[in-house]
Design a protein around this motif. Structure first.
Motif, PDB file in Angstrom:
ATOM      1  N   THR A   1      24.368  19.350  65.547  1.00 16.45           N
ATOM      2  CA  THR A   1      24.168  20.110  64.547  1.00 16.45           C
ATOM      3  C   THR A   1      24.640  21.525  64.370  1.00 16.45           C
ATOM      4  O   THR A   1      24.796  22.040  63.307  1.00 16.45           O
ATOM      5  N   SER A   2      25.017  22.072  65.461  1.00 15.43           N
ATOM      6  CA  SER A   2      25.841  23.434  65.264  1.00 15.43           C
ATOM      7  C   SER A   2      26.439  23.677  66.415  1.00 15.43           C
ATOM      8  O   SER A   2      26.544  23.010  67.480  1.00 15.43           O
ATOM      9  N   VAL A   3      27.575  24.423  66.237  1.00  8.93           N
ATOM     10  CA  VAL A   3      28.497  25.004  67.226  1.00  8.93           C
ATOM     11  C   VAL A   3      27.638  26.039  68.222  1.00  8.93           C
ATOM     12  O   VAL A   3      27.141  26.931  67.743  1.00  8.93           O
ATOM     13  N   VAL A   4      28.009  25.601  69.503  1.00  9.55           N
ATOM     14  CA  VAL A   4      27.427  26.695  70.591  1.00  9.55           C
ATOM     15  C   VAL A   4      28.323  27.511  71.449  1.00  9.55           C
ATOM     16  O   VAL A   4      28.018  28.313  71.929  1.00  9.55           O
ATOM     17  N   ASP A   5      29.636  27.055  71.299  1.00  8.33           N
ATOM     18  CA  ASP A   5      30.631  27.689  71.928  1.00  8.33           C
ATOM     19  C   ASP A   5      31.824  27.464  71.192  1.00  8.33           C
ATOM     20  O   ASP A   5      32.400  26.407  70.940  1.00  8.33           O
ATOM     21  N   GLY A   6      32.602  28.668  71.062  1.00  5.70           N
ATOM     22  CA  GLY A   6      34.032  28.596  70.766  1.00  5.70           C
ATOM     23  C   GLY A   6      34.167  28.326  69.128  1.00  5.70           C
ATOM     24  O   GLY A   6      34.960  27.545  68.864  1.00  5.70           O
ATOM     25  N   GLU A   7      33.320  28.772  68.246  1.00  4.09           N
ATOM     26  CA  GLU A   7      33.403  28.564  66.902  1.00  4.09           C
ATOM     27  C   GLU A   7      34.768  28.888  66.427  1.00  4.09           C
ATOM     28  O   GLU A   7      35.524  30.036  66.612  1.00  4.09           O
ATOM     29  N   VAL A   8      35.339  27.980  65.379  1.00  4.84           N
ATOM     30  CA  VAL A   8      36.663  27.863  64.941  1.00  4.84           C
ATOM     31  C   VAL A   8      36.560  27.804  63.481  1.00  4.84           C
ATOM     32  O   VAL A   8      35.893  26.816  62.931  1.00  4.84           O
ATOM     33  N   ASP A   9      37.210  28.677  62.848  1.00  4.26           N
ATOM     34  CA  ASP A   9      37.298  28.592  61.474  1.00  4.26           C
ATOM     35  C   ASP A   9      38.681  28.255  60.880  1.00  4.26           C
ATOM     36  O   ASP A   9      39.618  28.045  61.690  1.00  4.26           O
ATOM     37  N   LEU A  10      38.874  28.036  59.422  1.00  6.18           N
ATOM     38  CA  LEU A  10      40.285  27.592  59.014  1.00  6.18           C
ATOM     39  C   LEU A  10      41.516  28.541  59.536  1.00  6.18           C
ATOM     40  O   LEU A  10      42.350  27.979  59.865  1.00  6.18           O
ATOM     41  N   GLY A  11      41.031  29.957  59.372  1.00  5.28           N
ATOM     42  CA  GLY A  11      42.228  30.658  59.808  1.00  5.28           C
ATOM     43  C   GLY A  11      42.767  30.584  61.038  1.00  5.28           C
ATOM     44  O   GLY A  11      43.909  30.743  61.448  1.00  5.28           O
ATOM     45  N   HIS A  12      41.631  30.508  61.946  1.00  5.00           N
ATOM     46  CA  HIS A  12      42.240  30.193  63.461  1.00  5.00           C
ATOM     47  C   HIS A  12      43.080  29.051  63.606  1.00  5.00           C
ATOM     48  O   HIS A  12      44.159  28.992  64.508  1.00  5.00           O
TER      49      HIS A  12
END
Lengths: 423, 369
Positions: free
Chosen positions: A373-384
């Motif tokens: 249900t959620s990111v717990v490590d190394g969150e990545v967004d569009l720009g990355h």
């Protein structure tokens, strides 16, 4: 380590000069007359292939399985060629090539909308008007003398409207995708019999002189794009064979798969080998609000065999080293399973994959929690992601487009490439 | 007791913490088994509500059938487990990997010697009910097989696929293992090329008690109403299209021994049971036939229905469904419905351990008589 690029080699400079010195007609008789440009010029160029899972594939049924949890669905996880790494059982062939892939399990775009997701995932931004990855790469990978379109998009007919959302933005029509529907070449590539070659040449010469006269003292951009479309059309008329899958071996057609996605992936190979820099193949209908598990059995079955075949084939042909392959949709699917056994739109914790040019092999980046249900490590967004893809192609996402006197940074300044994914 | 579909009412409901996908009464009618969105097979003693779990599957259990002192449970991985209910707690008799991928349907032959399965791989397979040994494979479907049912004569079998554009029911002769007929169920197609939405196809298939009529169910067109098609089994011609007013999919259809038809399905938040008296059957004098799609009755359920099973005495049905007011279910339940005005909550002389003892057998025999 400095990477070799074909454009720095003297023999290619000569070849390019010969191209530039000639007319389109001369091109047709020379370089364009070859069925596929497999020589070093293209063998060493960097290319981009986007496999776009339109509608949004479920991360649970593909790259980030959570078997035995409330959210995990009915399918099991299977081991892969990457020790200790498991993916969904619907991707058995892909499991065999995991050592060639980099998988990101921590994408959090917070976008749960097809239209915005299509644009944002491909442009790396939420603000409208920027070029999508294919258009950007077409512009940035372009070399003097390139005559074929820089960006071709392959899809079947009748998709939802969001499939074609976003293209060249402020880069203009020259870098828009040439859309190939159902594997059919663009319309009107054959000169009507009633118009002779000399008539066509004379008519084109008149158009060129008119353009040149009109250009004097005016902004050149729009009229140049207009002229460019004529040039591209002329080239495509000479090279319409590059869209002809019948010229590919029957064995290849069979192993890529007898369905739209398989045919389009093989056509993508043909186009990339022909000198097109960027190709997007749209694999449709991952939007499984109802009967998600039935749906993913069908879709994954098509995707899995073709994708594994493509990766191995590109590796065998020496294409993988110089071709960045991106597998993504515009979003993921909800951890919760609705009453119709469907999964709905979800942008908060989902997965995508990449391989090839500039990408570290055998990497799983980021992590979600136990029930996804959620990111717990190394969150990545569009720009990355956008920065990572351009960097992998040897391009500088912190550079700028110079458009009409204004500067726009290629990748959003708020993000940077993910080093762990880069070779 | 007179069966009166229009008086169908809920008499018991057994809750579970996950949506339930399939269910089956045991032969005595003392217990109901269910599978759902977890890895266990759940057993409720109907009289007491006592619940036990059978654990052997590694994924969701989506199809069940019971006979004599046995129960077959099938799952999303293609595995079928046969449980013995003869002595004490259920024990595994045999396990088979029946299909490549999900087993969508399972049925037992009238003489209880064969088990038929239909699966994701488009195959129909026959197995020895005693040993689980393979007996035959029937090939021909071009999509997942969602329904299998034996003809009452025991010599034929019908199977139905979920092809979205040209859903097909195939009739097989078991002796010789050859296809006898192919029925066009394209009134259940629901395919939109624009979105490639594949909501069509047959979800279940059933024979009338005399074997003359075949019913299959699904949805009429894209986002349309839950629908049942009737075919003349001798000519292979479609005779009726029973289109409900329920915008949903009928996942289950069967005939009552009295001749009327029962179908159940679900939408995103609701479930319904529909009863028709098919024109060809005319087994319920005084009741309207299905002309103009007029049903005998329709019943709102506690949640979207995925499956139901008829009690061996024909007086009750168990419905497997999900529960909750949201589009995302909170859990699931087995609803026990009486098909008459009188309440019948079943016998209470049960040991509560999901096994069938001689007392149960005697009770069942008396009820069936």
């Amino acid at each position: 380590m400095k990477r070799l690029t074909a454009c720095n080699q003297s023999e290619h400079v000569v070849s390019r000069r010969s191209i530039l010195a000639g007319t389109i007609g001369a091109l047709g008789a020379g370089v364009l007359g070859q069925p596929l440009l497999s020589e070093e010029l293209h063998a060493r160029r960097k290319r981009l292939l986007i496999l776009f899972q339109s509608g949004g594939a479920s991360q649970f049924e593909t790259w980030d399985p959570k078997p035995g949890t409330k959210t995990g669905g009915p399918f099991r996880a299977i081991s892969t060629s990457l020790p200790g790494v498991h993916i969904g059982e619907l991707l058995p062939h892909t499991a065999g090539i995991m050592h060639r892939l980099a998988v990101v399990r921590s994408v959090n775009t917070r976008i749960a909308d097809h239209f915005l997701g299509h644009y944002a995932l491909q442009s790396g931004r939420r603000v409208p008007g920027y070029p999508v990855l294919g258009s950007a790469a077409a512009r940035l990978l372009e070399q003097p003398g390139d005559v074929l379109p820089g960006y071709v998009s392959l899809r079947r007919d009748g998709p939802k409207a969001f499939t074609d959302i976003g293209d060249a933005g402020f880069l203009g029509p020259k870098y828009e995708a040439v859309k190939i529907i159902n594997g059919q070449p663009p319309a009107n590539l054959v000169r009507p019999a009633a118009i002779s070659e000399s008539t066509e040449s004379a008519r084109d010469a008149i158009r060129r002189r008119s353009d040149e006269r009109f250009l004097s003292g005016r902004s050149a951009r729009s009229i140049q794009a207009y002229g460019n479309s004529f040039d591209q059309a002329a080239v495509l008329m000479k090279r319409r064979d590059i869209f002809d899958l019948n010229k590919e071996p029957a064995a290849d057609r069979e192993r890529y798969g007898d369905h739209d996605f398989g045919r389009h992936c093989l056509l993508a190979r043909r186009l990339l080998e022909s000198g097109i820099n960027c190709v997007k193949v749209v694999h449709h209908d991952w939007d499984a609000h109802e009967e998600n598990f039935h749906w993913h059995q069908q879709r994954c079955s098509e995707f899995d065999g073709t994708f594994a075949t493509l990766i191995n084939d590109f590796a065998d042909r020496g294409l993988l080293e110089d071709t960045l392959i991106v597998v993504t949709g515009e979003m993921g699917r909800t951890p919760r399973i609705n009453n119709r056994a469907g999964r709905d739109h979800w942008g908060n914790a989902w997965s995508m994959a990449m391989a090839g040019c500039g990408i570290e092999q055998g990497v799983v980046y980021g992590k979600t929690n136990e029930d996804g249900t959620s990111v717990v490590d190394g969150e990545v967004d569009l720009g990355h992601l956008f920065h990572t893809w351009l960097t992998a192609l040897g391009l500088d996402p912190t550079g700028h487009y110079d458009i009409g006197g204004g500067e726009n940074q290629i990748g959003t300044p708020a993000a940077s490439a993910i080093k762990e994914l880069l070779a | 007791m007179t069966i009166e579909p229009e008086k169908t009412h809920l008499v018991k409901e057994f809750s579970h913490d996950a949506p339930l996908l399939a269910c089956a009464f045991d032969r005595t009618g003392q217990f109901v088994f269910a599978g759902g969105r977890d890895r266990s097979v759940h057993c409720w003693e109907i009289a007491t509500g006592k619940k036990t779990a059978l654990d052997a599957h590694e994924t969701w259990v989506c199809a069940l059938v019971s006979w004599k002192d046995s129960l077959c449970t099938a799952d999303y991985s293609g595995r079928v487990i046969c449980w013995s209910l003869a002595n004490g707690p259920p024990e595994i008799k045999w396990t088979i990997e029946a299909h490549q991928g999900t087993v969508r349907s399972v049925a037992v032959s009238p003489d209880e010697s064969l088990v038929a399965t239909g699966g994701r791989d488009g195959k129909v397979r026959l197995w020895s009910a005693d040993s689980g040994q393979p007996v035959a494979e029937l090939s021909g479907h071009e999509d997942q097989v969602y329904g299998v049912v034996f003809h009452p004569d025991g010599r034929h079998l019908a199977s139905a696929d979920r092809h979205s554009q040209t859903p097909t029911v195939r009739i097989w002769e078991l002796e010789g293992q050859r296809e006898k007929a192919s029925l066009d169920a394209s009134d259940l197609s629901a395919y939109r090329r624009g979105e490639n939405v594949e909501w069509g196809g047959v979800r279940d298939v059933a024979f009338s008690p005399d074997g003359s009529t075949l019913a299959c169910c699904g949805r009429h067109k894209y986002a349309g109403q839950a629908t049942v098609l009737l075919f003349d089994n001798h000519t292979g011609k479609q005779t009726e299209k029973l289109v409900s007013t329920f915008k949903a999919i009928f996942h289950r259809v069967t005939f009552h021994s009295n001749g009327f038809l029962i179908a159940a399905g679900g939408d995103i938040k609701s479930g319904e049971l529909w009863f028709w008296n098919p024109t060809e059957q005319k087994l319920m004098p005084g009741k309207p036939v299905a002309a103009d799609n007029e049903p005998l009755a329709k019943i709102q359920l506690s949640g979207p229905a995925n499956f139901f099973d008829l009690h061996p005495d024909g007086r009750q049905i168990a419905v497997a469904h999900s529960t909750g007011k949201s589009t995302y279910p909170d859990g699931g339940a087995i609803g026990i419905y009486d098909l008459s005005a009188a309440t019948n909550e079943g016998s209470t002389n049960s040991s509560g351990n999901c096994s069938i003892n001689e007392t149960h057998r005697a009770v069942a025999a008396a009820q069936l008589a």
